[in-house]
Motif scaffolding. Sequence first.
Motif, PDB file in Angstrom:
ATOM      1  N   THR A 118       0.964  -1.231  -0.110  1.00  0.00           N
ATOM      2  CA  THR A 118      -0.034  -0.130   0.155  1.00  0.00           C
ATOM      3  C   THR A 118       0.869   1.251   0.123  1.00  0.00           C
ATOM      4  O   THR A 118       0.531   2.110  -0.762  1.00  0.00           O
ATOM      5  CB  THR A 118      -1.154   0.036   1.198  1.00  0.00           C
ATOM      6  OG1 THR A 118      -1.895  -1.139   1.036  1.00  0.00           O
ATOM      7  CG2 THR A 118      -1.865   1.248   1.352  1.00  0.00           C
ATOM      8  N   ARG A 121       2.463   1.738  -3.428  1.00  0.00           N
ATOM      9  CA  ARG A 121       1.448   2.194  -4.379  1.00  0.00           C
ATOM     10  C   ARG A 121       1.341   3.829  -4.111  1.00  0.00           C
ATOM     11  O   ARG A 121       1.130   4.512  -5.111  1.00  0.00           O
ATOM     12  CB  ARG A 121       0.209   1.356  -4.288  1.00  0.00           C
ATOM     13  CG  ARG A 121      -0.999   1.807  -5.115  1.00  0.00           C
ATOM     14  CD  ARG A 121      -2.082   1.032  -5.375  1.00  0.00           C
ATOM     15  NE  ARG A 121      -2.787   1.126  -3.635  1.00  0.00           N
ATOM     16  CZ  ARG A 121      -2.896   0.489  -2.969  1.00  0.00           C
ATOM     17  NH1 ARG A 121      -2.293  -0.539  -3.200  1.00  0.00           N
ATOM     18  NH2 ARG A 121      -3.713   0.523  -2.017  1.00  0.00           N
ATOM     19  N   ARG A 122       1.072   4.033  -2.787  1.00  0.00           N
ATOM     20  CA  ARG A 122       1.187   5.754  -2.651  1.00  0.00           C
ATOM     21  C   ARG A 122       2.116   6.496  -3.072  1.00  0.00           C
ATOM     22  O   ARG A 122       2.142   7.460  -3.626  1.00  0.00           O
ATOM     23  CB  ARG A 122       0.497   5.942  -1.066  1.00  0.00           C
ATOM     24  CG  ARG A 122      -0.584   5.285  -0.701  1.00  0.00           C
ATOM     25  CD  ARG A 122      -1.060   5.364   0.576  1.00  0.00           C
ATOM     26  NE  ARG A 122      -2.653   4.841   0.973  1.00  0.00           N
ATOM     27  CZ  ARG A 122      -3.165   4.763   2.163  1.00  0.00           C
ATOM     28  NH1 ARG A 122      -2.131   5.194   3.032  1.00  0.00           N
ATOM     29  NH2 ARG A 122      -4.332   4.651   2.161  1.00  0.00           N
ATOM     30  N   ARG A 126       2.678   9.496  -5.639  1.00  0.00           N
ATOM     31  CA  ARG A 126       3.224  10.877  -5.285  1.00  0.00           C
ATOM     32  C   ARG A 126       4.465  11.089  -6.404  1.00  0.00           C
ATOM     33  O   ARG A 126       4.444  12.404  -6.797  1.00  0.00           O
ATOM     34  CB  ARG A 126       3.669  10.797  -3.884  1.00  0.00           C
ATOM     35  CG  ARG A 126       2.793  10.805  -2.961  1.00  0.00           C
ATOM     36  CD  ARG A 126       3.397  11.266  -1.222  1.00  0.00           C
ATOM     37  NE  ARG A 126       4.313  10.302  -1.302  1.00  0.00           N
ATOM     38  CZ  ARG A 126       4.147   9.474  -0.227  1.00  0.00           C
ATOM     39  NH1 ARG A 126       2.869   9.007  -0.065  1.00  0.00           N
ATOM     40  NH2 ARG A 126       5.032   8.521   0.037  1.00  0.00           N
TER      41      ARG A 126
END
Length: 269
Positions: A118, A121-122, A126
């Motif tokens: 997770t 992915r974030r 960004r």
Amino acid sequence: MNAADLALALPLGLLIGLSIGALGGGGSILAVPAFVHLFGQDALTATTGSLVVVGVTALVGAVPHQRAGRVRVVRGLTFGALGSGGAVAGSWLSAGVPDAVLLAGFAALMLVVAGLMTARRRRAARDVAGAARGTTADAGTRSGRHVVLLVATATGVGLLTGFFGVGGGFAVVPALVLALGLPMRVAVGTSLVVIAVNSAVALSARLAGAGDLDWGLLGAFTVAAVGGSLLGSRVVGRVSPARLNLGFTVLLVAVALSMAVRSVLDLLG
């Protein structure tokens, strides 16, 4: 191996290979719960069999990535060599751990992996947003601290590979990006070399005490996983890795929670 086992092994192997080929890891962590809960294997046999599936799949899956220029062979071999000691140590340690404890730890590892995926992915989202604004990272920030990170991560990944029978791509890919400055897609391809090396070392340390492996089941699983990895290497260039990452993270959490409940019940019983 009967027809029912084959019917389970093929789609599961395909799913595992797809994740390894597209994301550079993650899929291997599904092999152990599948061997334990669907095929009735003990933890030691399951984690050893997982190394066979993961190692062969990663090695074959690296070929199309290499042809596409997404593999740095020398760096991958170096990372794998740094983790060899951890892989051997993890293999020795796992032999003395009760099944229920090992599987409870494995469930916790799956939840950690889901969290790391997770975060990955974030972070990728960004980075894309930053690139759109014209901002870039300063290459000069990589220093001796990143070398320490590389060695520590390589050793830790080797330890996880030996102990739990997983490839460790979920940790290898970020390490290759942060410590070596590789682009994400190159890190995914290079991680397969690392996974193959760690799996081979851990497997060689385990085989003597692994007992009887179901080679028919492992063969079917591996063939399906290899096919999935080749498909995944194509998917990575055409489908958003973020979508694959999200779907696989949800699956990991579901399987981890199921394993955790069963392990706790076994420990209490």
